[in-house]
Design a protein around this motif. Structure first.
Motif, PDB file in Angstrom:
ATOM      1  N   ALA A  39       0.826  -1.210   0.000  1.00 46.86           N
ATOM      2  CA  ALA A  39       0.000   0.000   0.000  1.00 46.86           C
ATOM      3  C   ALA A  39       0.858   1.257   0.000  1.00 46.86           C
ATOM      4  N   SER A  40       1.985   1.241   0.749  1.00 50.72           N
ATOM      5  CA  SER A  40       2.871   2.401   0.784  1.00 50.72           C
ATOM      6  C   SER A  40       3.545   2.619  -0.561  1.00 50.72           C
ATOM      7  N   ALA A  41       3.978   1.527  -1.194  1.00 50.30           N
ATOM      8  CA  ALA A  41       4.599   1.657  -2.518  1.00 50.30           C
ATOM      9  C   ALA A  41       3.605   2.208  -3.528  1.00 50.30           C
ATOM     10  N   MET A  42       2.386   1.726  -3.474  1.00 44.58           N
ATOM     11  CA  MET A  42       1.354   2.225  -4.385  1.00 44.58           C
ATOM     12  C   MET A  42       1.028   3.683  -4.089  1.00 44.58           C
ATOM     13  N   GLY A  43       1.012   4.037  -2.810  1.00 40.71           N
ATOM     14  CA  GLY A  43       0.752   5.431  -2.449  1.00 40.71           C
ATOM     15  C   GLY A  43       1.842   6.353  -2.951  1.00 40.71           C
ATOM     16  N   TRP A  44       3.076   5.884  -2.913  1.00 41.53           N
ATOM     17  CA  TRP A  44       4.202   6.656  -3.424  1.00 41.53           C
ATOM     18  C   TRP A  44       3.997   6.952  -4.903  1.00 41.53           C
ATOM     19  N   SER A  45       3.685   5.903  -5.678  1.00 44.28           N
ATOM     20  CA  SER A  45       3.461   6.073  -7.112  1.00 44.28           C
ATOM     21  C   SER A  45       2.239   6.931  -7.389  1.00 44.28           C
ATOM     22  N   PHE A  46       1.162   6.698  -6.638  1.00 45.49           N
ATOM     23  CA  PHE A  46      -0.081   7.435  -6.853  1.00 45.49           C
ATOM     24  C   PHE A  46       0.109   8.927  -6.600  1.00 45.49           C
ATOM     25  N   ALA A  47       0.905   9.274  -5.586  1.00 44.03           N
ATOM     26  CA  ALA A  47       1.170  10.678  -5.281  1.00 44.03           C
ATOM     27  C   ALA A  47       1.872  11.360  -6.448  1.00 44.03           C
ATOM     28  N   ASP A  48       2.833  10.663  -7.067  1.00 41.91           N
ATOM     29  CA  ASP A  48       3.526  11.235  -8.220  1.00 41.91           C
ATOM     30  C   ASP A  48       2.576  11.432  -9.398  1.00 41.91           C
ATOM     31  N   GLU A  89      -0.671  11.824  -9.391  1.00 39.20           N
ATOM     32  CA  GLU A  89      -1.716  12.802  -9.134  1.00 39.20           C
ATOM     33  C   GLU A  89      -1.171  14.189  -8.826  1.00 39.20           C
ATOM     34  N   GLY A  90       0.145  14.352  -8.867  1.00 39.82           N
ATOM     35  CA  GLY A  90       0.739  15.666  -8.674  1.00 39.82           C
ATOM     36  C   GLY A  90       0.764  16.157  -7.250  1.00 39.82           C
ATOM     37  N   TYR A  91       0.792  15.233  -6.273  1.00 32.96           N
ATOM     38  CA  TYR A  91       0.804  15.644  -4.874  1.00 32.96           C
ATOM     39  C   TYR A  91       2.188  16.048  -4.392  1.00 32.96           C
ATOM     40  N   GLY A  92       3.186  15.890  -5.226  1.00 31.17           N
ATOM     41  CA  GLY A  92       4.513  16.371  -4.852  1.00 31.17           C
ATOM     42  C   GLY A  92       5.396  15.295  -4.278  1.00 31.17           C
ATOM     43  N   SER A  93       6.578  15.720  -3.905  1.00 33.14           N
ATOM     44  CA  SER A  93       7.616  14.800  -3.456  1.00 33.14           C
ATOM     45  C   SER A  93       7.366  14.316  -2.031  1.00 33.14           C
ATOM     46  N   TRP A  94       7.825  13.091  -1.762  1.00 31.26           N
ATOM     47  CA  TRP A  94       7.743  12.549  -0.404  1.00 31.26           C
ATOM     48  C   TRP A  94       8.790  13.175   0.508  1.00 31.26           C
ATOM     49  N   ARG A 125       0.724  10.740   4.170  1.00 30.03           N
ATOM     50  CA  ARG A 125       1.679   9.817   3.566  1.00 30.03           C
ATOM     51  C   ARG A 125       2.723   9.349   4.573  1.00 30.03           C
ATOM     52  N   TRP A 126       3.254  10.281   5.375  1.00 31.18           N
ATOM     53  CA  TRP A 126       4.317   9.894   6.309  1.00 31.18           C
ATOM     54  C   TRP A 126       3.808   9.042   7.462  1.00 31.18           C
TER      55      TRP A 126
END
Length: 325
Positions: free
Chosen positions: A209-218, A220-225, A237-238
């Protein structure tokens, strides 16, 4: 200067006409491409109003007040407009508005504001940035996501879109396992096999789920982790990453405990499962506020206590490729 201005207008017109996701459509009643209420107001409302509106006007600047806005705009010349040069496209991250931590404007949104200024920054008297109808729905501008070139990149981007569905697995497993740990205090036979399985499966699904969230954020334009915890999306996210790290750590302890039949370590991972479940609740709390607003849970307790009989109003946003909502 005039040449640059002309080229800028041509660029914006070309950009707007080629992007199906931008809300700007036919010419308005004044013969302009950009209509303030349709195209500009939603940007100011979603990107600026929370910090520069009637409820919280930082530095006494309000985007819903045309007179204040006029002090920062040189109608017909975006290069001389402080709002555009000093804030919207500022190179200094301390001056950039909205700040990177809150998610900067997309190129599509910047292009709309630039062309609006070039067309004279027309602000009709009846136009509103603050919605008078709380149930009204904004037109949301969505910037198209470019298709990655390599197969590996496309697979990585694809699996990110499964995050909203996959994230429920660690939530359910860790919560379910923690419930059996609690029941184990009365019925000890329930505190071992089921929570152990839930912790292992919950930790593995949390990684996914975290890996998918990382990709999904990129995507959808949510910015860098790498951003801090200023924005709610960053906190969400954190804290999700925190659940993954915590659950994996206690899962490893659980494996060692069961392999060696170590009762002391068994207590450790059972307590760790309770901690992980509590962290899942925190992540869910932040996620709920991201979806339904910061007052969502407060409203629930108000209804329970009978202090407020009104039901919460949930805004549902829909976006089509032709800009109609």
């Amino acid at each position: 200067m005039k040449t640059n201005k002309f080229l800028g207008i041509v660029f914006c017109l070309a950009f707007l006409s080629s992007s199906a996701a931008i809300a700007a459509g036919p010419l308005n009643a004044d013969g302009q491409v950009i209509d303030f209420q349709r195209d500009v107001a939603p940007i100011l409302r979603t990107k600026c109003l929370s910090c520069h509106g009637p409820d919280d006007a930082k530095n006494d600047f309000r985007v819903d007040d045309p007179e204040i806005m006029a002090d920062y705009i040189e109608a017909g010349d975006h290069e001389s407009s402080s709002l555009y040069i000093d804030y919207i496209v500022a190179e200094d991250p301390d001056m950039l508005m909205p700040p990177e931590s809150e998610g900067p404007m997309s190129p599509a949104e910047i292009a709309i504001l630039r062309l609006w200024i070039e067309e004279g920054a027309n602000w009709p008297e009846d136009a509103q940035v603050v919605l008078s109808d709380p149930a009204a729905v904004d037109v949301v501008i969505v910037e198209p996501v470019p298709v990655p070139d390599s197969l590996a990149s496309r697979v990585w981007a694809f699996q990110g879109y499964l995050h909203p569905a996959t994230v429920h697995f660690p939530v359910a497993l860790l919560t379910f396992g923690a419930a059996f740990v609690v029941l184990g205090y009365k019925w000890p036979q329930l505190a071992h096999p089921i929570p152990f399985a839930c912790l292992l499966c919950g930790a593995l699904s949390a990684i996914a789920a975290s890996a998918m969230g990382w990709s999904f954020a990129d995507q959808e334009g949510y910015g860098s982790w790498s951003k801090g915890l200023e924005a709610s999306i960053s906190r969400h996210r954190w804290t999700g990453v925190g659940v993954t790290i915590t659950s994996v750590a206690f899962a490893l302890i659980a494996i060692k405990a069961e392999m060696n039949e170590n009762l002391r370590l068994r207590k450790v991972w059972q307590i760790g499962l309770l901690i992980s479940a509590g962290m899942v609740g925190l992540v869910g709390h932040i996620g709920g506020e991201l979806t339904y607003g910061e007052e969502f849970y407060h409203k629930a307790f108000e209804i329970l206590s009978g202090t407020d009989s009104e039901l919460p109003v949930i805004e549902i946003e829909t976006v089509s490729t032709d800009g109609e909502s």
